[in-house]
Design a protein around this motif. Structure first.
Motif, PDB file in Angstrom:
ATOM      1  N   ASP A  20       0.855  -1.188   0.000  1.00 66.05           N
ATOM      2  CA  ASP A  20       0.000   0.000   0.000  1.00 66.05           C
ATOM      3  C   ASP A  20       0.894   1.243   0.000  1.00 66.05           C
ATOM      4  O   ASP A  20       0.930   2.026   0.950  1.00 66.05           O
ATOM      5  CB  ASP A  20      -0.912  -0.030   1.246  1.00 66.05           C
ATOM      6  N   VAL A  21       1.648   1.381  -1.076  1.00 65.86           N
ATOM      7  CA  VAL A  21       2.637   2.458  -1.193  1.00 65.86           C
ATOM      8  C   VAL A  21       2.501   3.070  -2.589  1.00 65.86           C
ATOM      9  O   VAL A  21       1.925   2.442  -3.484  1.00 65.86           O
ATOM     10  CB  VAL A  21       4.076   1.907  -1.009  1.00 65.86           C
ATOM     11  N   PRO A  22       3.044   4.279  -2.788  1.00 61.16           N
ATOM     12  CA  PRO A  22       2.932   4.901  -4.112  1.00 61.16           C
ATOM     13  C   PRO A  22       3.514   4.021  -5.231  1.00 61.16           C
ATOM     14  O   PRO A  22       4.407   3.198  -4.995  1.00 61.16           O
ATOM     15  CB  PRO A  22       3.745   6.194  -3.958  1.00 61.16           C
ATOM     16  N   GLU A  23       3.000   4.240  -6.429  1.00 58.69           N
ATOM     17  CA  GLU A  23       3.298   3.412  -7.609  1.00 58.69           C
ATOM     18  C   GLU A  23       4.795   3.221  -7.861  1.00 58.69           C
ATOM     19  O   GLU A  23       5.244   2.130  -8.215  1.00 58.69           O
ATOM     20  CB  GLU A  23       2.647   4.091  -8.832  1.00 58.69           C
ATOM     21  N   GLN A  24       5.581   4.287  -7.645  1.00 63.11           N
ATOM     22  CA  GLN A  24       7.016   4.194  -7.985  1.00 63.11           C
ATOM     23  C   GLN A  24       7.844   3.518  -6.893  1.00 63.11           C
ATOM     24  O   GLN A  24       9.039   3.315  -7.058  1.00 63.11           O
ATOM     25  CB  GLN A  24       7.581   5.589  -8.314  1.00 63.11           C
ATOM     26  N   TYR A 337      16.125   8.618   2.893  1.00 63.36           N
ATOM     27  CA  TYR A 337      16.713   9.138   1.659  1.00 63.36           C
ATOM     28  C   TYR A 337      16.497   8.148   0.507  1.00 63.36           C
ATOM     29  O   TYR A 337      16.056   8.526  -0.583  1.00 63.36           O
ATOM     30  CB  TYR A 337      18.206   9.402   1.897  1.00 63.36           C
ATOM     31  N   LEU A 338      16.784   6.879   0.790  1.00 62.37           N
ATOM     32  CA  LEU A 338      16.603   5.840  -0.238  1.00 62.37           C
ATOM     33  C   LEU A 338      15.166   5.817  -0.743  1.00 62.37           C
ATOM     34  O   LEU A 338      14.908   5.706  -1.941  1.00 62.37           O
ATOM     35  CB  LEU A 338      16.867   4.463   0.380  1.00 62.37           C
ATOM     36  N   ARG A 339      14.248   5.904   0.206  1.00 59.13           N
ATOM     37  CA  ARG A 339      12.828   5.827  -0.175  1.00 59.13           C
ATOM     38  C   ARG A 339      12.448   7.030  -1.025  1.00 59.13           C
ATOM     39  O   ARG A 339      11.775   6.871  -2.060  1.00 59.13           O
ATOM     40  CB  ARG A 339      11.957   5.740   1.088  1.00 59.13           C
ATOM     41  N   SER A 340      12.871   8.209  -0.618  1.00 63.03           N
ATOM     42  CA  SER A 340      12.430   9.381  -1.380  1.00 63.03           C
ATOM     43  C   SER A 340      13.186   9.499  -2.707  1.00 63.03           C
ATOM     44  O   SER A 340      12.623   9.905  -3.717  1.00 63.03           O
ATOM     45  CB  SER A 340      12.578  10.656  -0.548  1.00 63.03           C
ATOM     46  N   GLY A 374      15.481  -3.907  -6.759  1.00 64.74           N
ATOM     47  CA  GLY A 374      15.791  -3.324  -5.443  1.00 64.74           C
ATOM     48  C   GLY A 374      17.271  -3.059  -5.287  1.00 64.74           C
ATOM     49  O   GLY A 374      17.678  -2.010  -4.778  1.00 64.74           O
ATOM     50  N   LEU A 375      18.092  -3.990  -5.732  1.00 60.80           N
ATOM     51  CA  LEU A 375      19.542  -3.819  -5.588  1.00 60.80           C
ATOM     52  C   LEU A 375      20.036  -2.652  -6.449  1.00 60.80           C
ATOM     53  O   LEU A 375      20.909  -1.892  -6.035  1.00 60.80           O
ATOM     54  CB  LEU A 375      20.257  -5.119  -5.967  1.00 60.80           C
ATOM     55  N   GLY A 376      19.442  -2.542  -7.640  1.00 59.45           N
ATOM     56  CA  GLY A 376      19.794  -1.408  -8.508  1.00 59.45           C
ATOM     57  C   GLY A 376      19.455  -0.086  -7.824  1.00 59.45           C
ATOM     58  O   GLY A 376      20.239   0.871  -7.839  1.00 59.45           O
ATOM     59  N   ARG A 377      18.299  -0.049  -7.171  1.00 62.06           N
ATOM     60  CA  ARG A 377      17.888   1.183  -6.473  1.00 62.06           C
ATOM     61  C   ARG A 377      18.830   1.453  -5.289  1.00 62.06           C
ATOM     62  O   ARG A 377      19.172   2.603  -5.001  1.00 62.06           O
ATOM     63  CB  ARG A 377      16.452   1.051  -5.976  1.00 62.06           C
ATOM     64  N   LEU A 378      19.225   0.396  -4.610  1.00 65.36           N
ATOM     65  CA  LEU A 378      20.126   0.573  -3.470  1.00 65.36           C
ATOM     66  C   LEU A 378      21.455   1.179  -3.938  1.00 65.36           C
ATOM     67  O   LEU A 378      21.979   2.119  -3.341  1.00 65.36           O
ATOM     68  CB  LEU A 378      20.359  -0.782  -2.783  1.00 65.36           C
ATOM     69  N   LYS A 379      21.948   0.627  -5.035  1.00 68.45           N
ATOM     70  CA  LYS A 379      23.221   1.134  -5.568  1.00 68.45           C
ATOM     71  C   LYS A 379      23.075   2.619  -5.955  1.00 68.45           C
ATOM     72  O   LYS A 379      23.920   3.444  -5.589  1.00 68.45           O
ATOM     73  CB  LYS A 379      23.626   0.309  -6.805  1.00 68.45           C
ATOM     74  N   ALA A 380      21.984   2.923  -6.644  1.00 72.25           N
ATOM     75  CA  ALA A 380      21.768   4.320  -7.056  1.00 72.25           C
ATOM     76  C   ALA A 380      21.683   5.222  -5.827  1.00 72.25           C
ATOM     77  O   ALA A 380      22.224   6.334  -5.816  1.00 72.25           O
ATOM     78  CB  ALA A 380      20.488   4.409  -7.896  1.00 72.25           C
ATOM     79  N   GLY A 381      21.025   4.744  -4.788  1.00 66.74           N
ATOM     80  CA  GLY A 381      20.871   5.537  -3.567  1.00 66.74           C
ATOM     81  C   GLY A 381      22.205   5.781  -2.880  1.00 66.74           C
ATOM     82  O   GLY A 381      22.487   6.895  -2.436  1.00 66.74           O
ATOM     83  N   VAL A 382      23.041   4.742  -2.825  1.00 71.08           N
ATOM     84  CA  VAL A 382      24.356   4.895  -2.177  1.00 71.08           C
ATOM     85  C   VAL A 382      25.193   5.891  -2.973  1.00 71.08           C
ATOM     86  O   VAL A 382      25.812   6.799  -2.411  1.00 71.08           O
ATOM     87  CB  VAL A 382      25.076   3.528  -2.074  1.00 71.08           C
ATOM     88  N   LYS A 383      25.177   5.750  -4.296  1.00 69.24           N
ATOM     89  CA  LYS A 383      25.983   6.662  -5.132  1.00 69.24           C
ATOM     90  C   LYS A 383      25.486   8.094  -4.968  1.00 69.24           C
ATOM     91  O   LYS A 383      26.268   9.009  -4.783  1.00 69.24           O
ATOM     92  CB  LYS A 383      25.925   6.273  -6.623  1.00 69.24           C
TER      93      LYS A 383
END
Ligand code: PLP
Length: 390
Positions: A20-24, A337-340, A374-383
């Motif tokens: 139950d979270v936003p589409e993205q 931060y990762l979530r937003s 998810g891992l791709g998003r994590l990497k992008a967030g860390v960078k």
């Protein structure tokens, strides 16, 4: 029968707490799985639904036989059928037992980092949380025995909530450790509630040891909470059990669960549990293999792509405990931060105790395609965060 754990089932629009979270956003937080449950269980639920009448339900002997048969077959623990009491959930059982077995103002000991709802079951009932912090050597967690013994010896400490295997770090406690915990608790008149809800979710070859199976001391001084709900992704069905070998303690537990009105099953709870524990073996073995592959996928990805995020090695639960201490002193801030920034929704480690401050928890019980996303998003967030910090 082959099972397709790669299939992505859209859970949006089903009142799923997780989705139950936003589409993205990609939710990898709350502990339920994005896999459809075993076909054998779905069949049992459909059959029950087809009957069309959903009156009050009793707990039949077949349920006791199914639960006892599973623990004998899969975990080598022979229990007597009458040790078992039905409950609508593990958390309701824990909260109820806390109220029955301790008084307001007494101490309940937990080993942190640990399942965050333990704190609610203690504090919401006016008891004090006493933390026996697990010591972290930069790779693994260990029990601080001296601290444990000292806290158990406080006469105000009357109950210990054990998590076996441990959520969130995935520790599988050994027979020796469980024996030592049991001896220390008994010597200090501290009862034990062992939450074993994650016990079936271990890698092949890494079997858990039921607390009550270790010794008569452990059996007589403990209540064990078990369920098919984590294992088979049935949390919404509210079906669990408590194992209480000691007759007096069992009587107290039965009274507690009945008084709190959490001892009666809904129309699907029994049939689903029986199907799971009598016909779920093959599906579960396939699931364990899939989860082990997912765990390896994360380990390899982190090593190659984001080595600054550490993975605490584990062989139990589908929850990974990520050490973020090399990138942040406040993983909760990083979590937000990762979530937003990327839409990746993980759990902040601080929820599991103050020593979880630099960690994130990631739920990997999903098809590999979602995990890779998810891992791709994590990497992008860390960078991205590294750039912000520069
Ligand atoms: C250790 C532990 N105990 C209990 C629960 C929840 O149990 P229930 O849904 O049966 O109340 C969870 C869910 O994540 C858990 O991790």
């Amino acid at each position: 029968m082959p099972y397709n754990f790669d299939a992505v089932t859209d859970r949006r629009g089903t009142n799923s707490m997780k989705w139950d979270v936003p589409e993205q956003e990609l939710p990898m937080w709350v502990a339920d799985m994005d896999f459809e449950t075993a076909p054998e269980i779905r069949e049992a639920i459909k059959n029950r639904a087809d009957h069309g009448i959903f009156g009050y339900t009793v707990v039949p002997d077949a349920w006791r036989e199914a639960v006892a048969g599973w623990w004998d077959r899969r975990h080598g623990f022979k229990m007597e059928k009458d040790w078992l009491v039905f409950c609508t959930g593990v958390v309701p059982a824990i909260s109820s037992a806390v109220r029955k077995l301790t008084t307001v103002g007494e101490n309940v000991l937990v080993q942190t980092p640990v399942y965050n709802i333990f704190f609610n079951s203690i504090r919401n009932n006016g008891r004090n949380v006493i933390e026996n912090r697990l010591s972290y050597d930069g790779t693994n967690y260990h029990i601080d025995w001296e601290d444990l013994e000292s806290k158990l010896s406080d006469p105000q400490t009357t109950l210990m909530l054990l998590c076996n295997p441990q959520n969130p770090a995935g520790c599988i406690w050994s027979r020796e450790e469980l024996g030592r915990i049991g001896e220390l608790c008994a010597a200090n008149h501290v009862r034990v509630i062992s939450d074993e809800i994650h016990c079936d979710l271990t890698d092949t070859g890494y079997e858990y040891v039921p607390f009550a199976s270790v010794s008569e001391v452990n059996a007589q001084n403990s209540i064990t909470c078990i369920a098919p709900t984590k294992t088979f992704n049935l949390a919404g069905l509210q079906t669990a059990a408590v194992i209480v070998p000691n007759a007096d303690l069992r009587h107290k537990t039965e009274r507690a669960l009945n008084t709190d009105e959490v001892a009666e099953p809904n129309a699907f709870a029994i049939d689903a549990a029986i199907a799971a524990f009598t016909r779920g073996d093959e599906w579960l073995d396939a699931l364990r293999a899939y989860l082990a592959d997912n765990r390896l996928l994360v380990r390899d990805f982190l090593e190659k792509e984001i080595p600054e995020v550490g993975l605490v090695p584990s062989h139990a639960t589908y929850l990974l405990w990520l050490d973020c201490s090399r990138i942040t002193g406040d993983a909760a801030e990083f979590c937000r931060y990762l979530r937003s920034e990327t839409g990746l929704y993980l759990s902040a480690g601080i929820a599991y105790g103050s020593n979880g401050k630099r960690f994130l928890r990631m739920n990997i019980a999903c098809p590999a395609s979602l995990l890779k996303d998810g891992l791709g998003r994590l990497k992008a967030g860390v960078k991205a965060m590294n750039l912000v910090q520069l």
